[in-house]
Write a protein that holds these residues in place. Sequence first.
Motif, PDB file in Angstrom:
ATOM      1  N   LEU A  77     -38.039 -36.900 -17.359  1.00 36.67           N
ATOM      2  CA  LEU A  77     -38.273 -38.626 -16.609  1.00 36.67           C
ATOM      3  C   LEU A  77     -37.381 -39.928 -17.264  1.00 36.67           C
ATOM      4  N   PHE A  78     -37.538 -39.264 -18.948  1.00 39.53           N
ATOM      5  CA  PHE A  78     -36.940 -40.820 -19.747  1.00 39.53           C
ATOM      6  C   PHE A  78     -35.664 -40.714 -19.336  1.00 39.53           C
ATOM      7  N   THR A  79     -34.820 -39.470 -19.257  1.00 37.29           N
ATOM      8  CA  THR A  79     -33.263 -39.063 -19.859  1.00 37.29           C
ATOM      9  C   THR A  79     -33.070 -39.126 -18.059  1.00 37.29           C
ATOM     10  N   ILE A  80     -33.444 -38.922 -17.164  1.00 33.49           N
ATOM     11  CA  ILE A  80     -32.965 -39.943 -15.653  1.00 33.49           C
ATOM     12  C   ILE A  80     -33.515 -41.323 -15.064  1.00 33.49           C
ATOM     13  N   HIS A  81     -34.669 -41.388 -16.202  1.00 31.37           N
ATOM     14  CA  HIS A  81     -34.637 -42.847 -15.972  1.00 31.37           C
ATOM     15  C   HIS A  81     -33.753 -43.840 -16.870  1.00 31.37           C
ATOM     16  N   GLY A  82     -33.159 -43.744 -18.131  1.00 34.18           N
ATOM     17  CA  GLY A  82     -31.769 -43.591 -19.663  1.00 34.18           C
ATOM     18  C   GLY A  82     -30.746 -44.047 -18.044  1.00 34.18           C
ATOM     19  N   ILE A  83     -30.487 -42.955 -17.532  1.00 37.70           N
ATOM     20  CA  ILE A  83     -28.870 -42.896 -17.231  1.00 37.70           C
ATOM     21  C   ILE A  83     -29.143 -43.843 -15.989  1.00 37.70           C
ATOM     22  N   ILE A  84     -30.285 -43.804 -15.233  1.00 41.94           N
ATOM     23  CA  ILE A  84     -29.650 -44.611 -14.299  1.00 41.94           C
ATOM     24  C   ILE A  84     -30.012 -45.716 -14.519  1.00 41.94           C
ATOM     25  N   MET A  85     -31.024 -46.190 -15.246  1.00 45.94           N
ATOM     26  CA  MET A  85     -31.247 -47.745 -15.325  1.00 45.94           C
ATOM     27  C   MET A  85     -29.759 -47.928 -16.020  1.00 45.94           C
ATOM     28  N   ILE A  86     -29.023 -47.437 -17.444  1.00 44.18           N
ATOM     29  CA  ILE A  86     -28.523 -48.011 -18.369  1.00 44.18           C
ATOM     30  C   ILE A  86     -26.543 -47.158 -17.160  1.00 44.18           C
ATOM     31  N   PHE A  87     -26.611 -46.714 -16.604  1.00 45.10           N
ATOM     32  CA  PHE A  87     -25.351 -46.343 -16.372  1.00 45.10           C
ATOM     33  C   PHE A  87     -24.975 -46.788 -15.183  1.00 45.10           C
ATOM     34  N   THR A  88     -26.324 -46.396 -13.944  1.00 41.22           N
ATOM     35  CA  THR A  88     -25.474 -47.440 -12.799  1.00 41.22           C
ATOM     36  C   THR A  88     -26.350 -48.726 -12.209  1.00 41.22           C
ATOM     37  N   VAL A  89     -27.092 -48.755 -12.775  1.00 40.80           N
ATOM     38  CA  VAL A  89     -28.228 -50.671 -13.034  1.00 40.80           C
ATOM     39  C   VAL A  89     -26.694 -51.258 -13.623  1.00 40.80           C
ATOM     40  N   VAL A  90     -27.606 -51.110 -15.067  1.00 38.47           N
ATOM     41  CA  VAL A  90     -27.817 -52.527 -15.745  1.00 38.47           C
ATOM     42  C   VAL A  90     -25.878 -52.658 -16.144  1.00 38.47           C
ATOM     43  N   ILE A  91     -25.388 -51.470 -16.744  1.00 33.55           N
ATOM     44  CA  ILE A  91     -23.881 -51.623 -16.940  1.00 33.55           C
ATOM     45  C   ILE A  91     -23.028 -52.254 -15.744  1.00 33.55           C
ATOM     46  N   PRO A  92     -22.997 -51.565 -14.664  1.00 32.47           N
ATOM     47  CA  PRO A  92     -22.444 -52.092 -14.193  1.00 32.47           C
ATOM     48  C   PRO A  92     -22.531 -53.523 -13.319  1.00 32.47           C
ATOM     49  N   GLY A  93     -24.182 -54.010 -13.184  1.00 36.69           N
ATOM     50  CA  GLY A  93     -25.159 -54.714 -13.298  1.00 36.69           C
ATOM     51  C   GLY A  93     -24.310 -56.186 -12.684  1.00 36.69           C
ATOM     52  N   LEU A  94     -24.385 -57.070 -13.486  1.00 34.73           N
ATOM     53  CA  LEU A  94     -24.240 -58.512 -12.208  1.00 34.73           C
ATOM     54  C   LEU A  94     -22.559 -58.893 -12.731  1.00 34.73           C
ATOM     55  N   ALA A  95     -21.505 -58.071 -13.289  1.00 33.31           N
ATOM     56  CA  ALA A  95     -19.995 -58.306 -13.043  1.00 33.31           C
ATOM     57  C   ALA A  95     -19.713 -58.021 -11.741  1.00 33.31           C
ATOM     58  N   ALA A  96     -20.710 -56.044 -11.391  1.00 27.27           N
ATOM     59  CA  ALA A  96     -19.997 -56.152 -10.229  1.00 27.27           C
ATOM     60  C   ALA A  96     -20.591 -56.297  -9.108  1.00 27.27           C
ATOM     61  N   VAL A  97     -21.831 -56.956  -9.032  1.00 23.68           N
ATOM     62  CA  VAL A  97     -22.057 -58.032  -7.911  1.00 23.68           C
ATOM     63  C   VAL A  97     -21.594 -58.872  -7.948  1.00 23.68           C
ATOM     64  N   PHE A  98     -21.990 -60.141  -9.028  1.00 27.59           N
ATOM     65  CA  PHE A  98     -21.793 -61.687  -9.201  1.00 27.59           C
ATOM     66  C   PHE A  98     -20.130 -61.919  -9.203  1.00 27.59           C
ATOM     67  N   GLY A  99     -19.796 -61.383 -10.509  1.00 30.44           N
ATOM     68  CA  GLY A  99     -18.640 -61.536 -10.202  1.00 30.44           C
ATOM     69  C   GLY A  99     -17.740 -60.949  -9.224  1.00 30.44           C
ATOM     70  N   ASN A 100     -18.146 -59.903  -8.258  1.00 35.75           N
ATOM     71  CA  ASN A 100     -16.673 -59.800  -7.028  1.00 35.75           C
ATOM     72  C   ASN A 100     -17.537 -60.697  -6.353  1.00 35.75           C
ATOM     73  N   PHE A 101     -18.211 -60.845  -6.151  1.00 33.73           N
ATOM     74  CA  PHE A 101     -18.935 -62.464  -5.225  1.00 33.73           C
ATOM     75  C   PHE A 101     -18.815 -63.499  -5.298  1.00 33.73           C
ATOM     76  N   SER A 102     -19.120 -63.798  -6.339  1.00 33.70           N
ATOM     77  CA  SER A 102     -18.601 -65.554  -7.027  1.00 33.70           C
ATOM     78  C   SER A 102     -17.362 -65.884  -7.670  1.00 33.70           C
ATOM     79  N   MET A 103     -16.704 -64.793  -8.339  1.00 35.58           N
ATOM     80  CA  MET A 103     -15.868 -65.515  -9.206  1.00 35.58           C
ATOM     81  C   MET A 103     -14.904 -65.642  -9.037  1.00 35.58           C
ATOM     82  N   PRO A 104     -14.206 -64.865  -7.828  1.00 34.88           N
ATOM     83  CA  PRO A 104     -12.715 -65.382  -7.377  1.00 34.88           C
ATOM     84  C   PRO A 104     -12.635 -66.834  -6.325  1.00 34.88           C
TER      85      PRO A 104
END
Lengths: 536, 94
Positions: A77-104
Amino acid sequence: MTEEKTHHPEPSYLVDTGKYKGLMAWLTSTDHKRIGMMYMYAMMVFFVVGVLLGELMRLELFRPGQQFYGPQTYNGLFTIHGIIMIFTVVIPGLAAVFGNFSMPIMIGAKDVAFPRLNLFSFYLYILGAAIALSSQFMGNGPPDTGWTFYAPYSIQTHTNVVAAVFGAFVLGFSSILTGLNFIVTMHRMRAPGMTFFKMPLFPWSLYATAWIQVLATPIVGITLLMIVAERWLRIGFFDPSLGGDPVLYQHLFWIYSHPAVYIMILPAMGVITEIIPTFAQRKVFGYKAIAISSLAIALVGYFVWAHHMYTSGMSPTARWIFSLLTFLVAVPSAIKVFNWVTTMYKGSIDVKPPFLFALGFIFLFMIGGMTGLSLGALATNIHVHDTAYVVAHFHYIVFGGVGFAFFAAIHYWYPKMYGRMYNFKRANWSFAFLFAGFNLLYFPQFIIGIMGMPRRYFDYLPQFTFGMQLSFFGGILLLIGIVLMLTNLFSKKGAKAPDNPWGGKTYEWTIPSPPPVENFEVMPEMGENEQPYDYK
Amino acid sequence: MQTETVHITPYRTYAWVLIALLSFTFLTITVTWIDLSAITVFVALTIASVKAYIVLTYFMHLKFESSLFRVFVIMVLAIYVLVIAFTLSDYLFR
């Protein structure tokens, strides 16, 4: 507030105007706004799954001893919690969502430099996440190494490490390509007259982030492949029984994964830097200092990786060098905090939900940052290394910092994204639950960590029970806050949003809500005397 | 945005680069037959560095691009050197 336009000739990006309709129109769209939104929806699903996994851990830890499941399940559980939260949520995080939407839009461009590459990055993200999650259901059971995949255990365990590691590898490619796209976009597509030092500060933070993505991510990619090579081909990189060095793994892993913390936090800082001047209606204090501090954090943050390894058997020389560098990186971070606070000084503050979340960010990030200093100091680190104190510290940075900045960003740009407002009262309540729940969940972990509670332990001594139970109840409040926030934002349509509901000065507030496909009816130009935060 | 001139590299240059890279590859293999003891790795890395330089200069057009690109490459190399140096602060002082 500026005047509201009622008629916009160009159709919004939410209207399907291309070859396909409905879901297919979204899945094949190269529009940066749609890609940003797709990242957001995917990330929210992963985030909710990650939160529920975290709550399952808190449930098991409610009392000492085994309650609902065994230690191996807890490790998984703590392994997959970490993998999901780190690699799929916070690393792409704001850059992928708001960087894509707002930056251009913020730099006055129609799209990113490579729109198709942008969509490809999104699909790599989905593919990498799918591979990582498949590790739960294939082979010899879910990986139990923790998200760090430390060697030599990750070489020796029979659980399905290869799939998780390969998933992280693919996710890394998505990150590199997004970074590359953003660097080129900001170099080549700024509005005429917008020099680098006239660019808004959220794009500045993304620029610094993008360089880390491009320069640091390949190192973890290679490191993860080295694990696969060692497991399959028995090449002795890290396993001492094969002639390898486990500390080398830690060096290589953290050379990426510490800068990755700055990949997460820099865009968060950028969002806060947009929100504070808007809601204080005041020109940002120390524009150049904030811009340069983003680069300084990216640069110095690259060289602090081994502060995760003080107890791993490194040389004393390396330990003091990395401790010194760790203290240095606190300086540009503190510059930003001082600038945010000074921007608010004598401002006409309008306490709307995005501003509340931004204040929450500053408070929580400060606690996370200050406790980081005690971890960066060699003498105190020895006592709290691998304890619940570290768990509390990084959750204050990653959730209290990145998470709250994400919530601030979504409440800030929501009217622009959907052309609709949300209920402020409910948003304020969700903030109250999230803020109270977060602190009740993680602050006790500082205390029991100092008392000696190790991290990643399935069981504990009775003296930690009260702290664990406080954390459990904090987790419940946090969950209520998340449900309140998501239902407020996504369950029903609010009133129509004006083009500029907050009185912002950057370009996204000059165009319709929601924006037309190509963002601008007339491409903007920045005058010689114009500044990005021209509040009176 | 500034306007730029596009440089078209003649095929002959690429042919020379190809011959140079193949020659260095041949050299890399040849030196493995000679016992250079302590400097084996140094020689292999030197040849590899020369090859990388040629690729960057001609195939990746660095020679014909604006100085900004050169600054980026130097910055990346500097970071790389620093990463190695800081890692060695562990290995050399254990």
